[in-house]
Design a protein around this motif. Sequence first.
Motif, mmCIF file in Angstrom:
data_model
loop_
_atom_site.group_PDB
_atom_site.id
_atom_site.type_symbol
_atom_site.label_atom_id
_atom_site.label_comp_id
_atom_site.label_asym_id
_atom_site.label_seq_id
_atom_site.Cartn_x
_atom_site.Cartn_y
_atom_site.Cartn_z
ATOM 1 N N TYR A 8 0.818 -1.216 0.000
ATOM 2 C CA TYR A 8 0.000 0.000 0.000
ATOM 3 C C TYR A 8 0.853 1.269 0.000
ATOM 4 C CZ TYR A 8 -4.307 -2.646 0.420
ATOM 5 O OH TYR A 8 -5.365 -3.484 0.157
ATOM 6 N N ALA A 9 0.173 2.390 -0.090
ATOM 7 C CA ALA A 9 0.791 3.682 -0.405
ATOM 8 C C ALA A 9 1.897 4.076 0.567
ATOM 9 C CB ALA A 9 -0.280 4.766 -0.440
ATOM 10 N N ASN A 10 2.952 4.646 -0.018
ATOM 11 C CA ASN A 10 4.048 5.294 0.713
ATOM 12 C C ASN A 10 4.876 4.346 1.568
ATOM 13 O OD1 ASN A 10 3.307 7.884 -0.309
ATOM 14 N ND2 ASN A 10 1.655 7.941 1.211
ATOM 15 N N SER A 11 4.827 3.076 1.264
ATOM 16 C CA SER A 11 5.692 2.127 1.967
ATOM 17 C C SER A 11 7.052 2.069 1.293
ATOM 18 C CB SER A 11 5.065 0.737 1.987
ATOM 19 O OG SER A 11 4.002 0.695 2.915
ATOM 20 N N THR A 12 8.086 1.840 2.109
ATOM 21 C CA THR A 12 9.458 1.763 1.623
ATOM 22 C C THR A 12 10.057 0.426 2.033
ATOM 23 O OG1 THR A 12 9.767 4.160 1.785
ATOM 24 C CG2 THR A 12 11.751 2.807 1.783
ATOM 25 N N ILE A 13 10.581 -0.295 1.047
ATOM 26 C CA ILE A 13 11.210 -1.590 1.296
ATOM 27 C C ILE A 13 12.605 -1.534 0.686
ATOM 28 C CG2 ILE A 13 11.042 -4.082 0.938
ATOM 29 C CD1 ILE A 13 8.008 -3.675 0.557
ATOM 30 N N LEU A 14 13.619 -1.760 1.510
ATOM 31 C CA LEU A 14 14.999 -1.536 1.087
ATOM 32 C C LEU A 14 15.864 -2.770 1.300
ATOM 33 C CD1 LEU A 14 15.622 1.978 2.727
ATOM 34 C CD2 LEU A 14 14.719 1.496 0.447
ATOM 35 N N GLY A 15 16.870 -2.925 0.446
ATOM 36 C CA GLY A 15 17.915 -3.911 0.670
ATOM 37 C C GLY A 15 17.856 -5.127 -0.214
#
Length: 293
Positions: A245-252
């Motif tokens: 959903y909106a504005n989620s950040t997933i890194l790596g």
Amino acid sequence: MEKETKQSIERVAKQIAAQYENNDLLCGREGLRLPDRNVVIGILKDLRRLMFPGYFSDVDMKNGLPEYFVGDNLIKIGAALTKQVEKALAYCKKEVGCAEQISREFIEALPRLQGLLLKDVQAGFDGDPAAKSKEGVIFSYPGLYAVYVYRLAHELYIREVPFIPRIMTEYAHSRTGIDINSGARIGEYFFIDHGTGVVIGETTDIGDHVKLYQGVTLGALSTRKGQELRDKKRHPTIEDNVTIYANSTILGGETVIGHDSVISGNAFIVESVPAGTKVSVKNPELKMSTKKN
């Protein structure tokens, strides 16, 4: 004043000319030219008319001879693409002779890409209650356009064509606000709802039946290693049937979102999530006060 202006221009011209001599990057490589951005964008437009002729072409496929329409356009597109690929390869001092083969392989991939895009259209229609028709998804949804450009650019990326894939995806980025690197690997039935502000990094892996909302970032963890990380897995893996959903950040690069998971809005994730998980963010406390007269 006129004399002072002339002297000022002469002084600036001399300084800029000196920069030309001292920095090769400003003038490019001698005798070589980069691909023509306008021609590359023109190829995207021509291919769009070819893939979806009922929307971006005035040719009637029902009453005409579609094979002639397709054939004539493929000859034109293939010739234009070969020339631009030759420029890109020559500029990077790569073997120019393979440009025609790359263009031929790209053309041969188009039926498969068209099939993938039709599944993306279906995903857009199925996934958005506001969609009144699949025609509307094709004709007006920015998410589909960004994915369309990505799928074309990716075919050139995996063939190690310099410059052109990035020109394509940055053009889509400028039009839609959706930034999909051509190196990302994206499965079928993919939908970006609303789209604005979505970022998908170069080494991202996305499975089938994945849905993203606006503002989602699939990015890399920031480090100071820079170019040392080139060609290494830096961006997350999103498995099948995941909704973010909106504005989620997933890194790596080691971060994996397991299949059939749901990531709520505004999440910040830097570690893996098991399959079938619902990740939610605790809402901040909302306080209200009545304004006193």
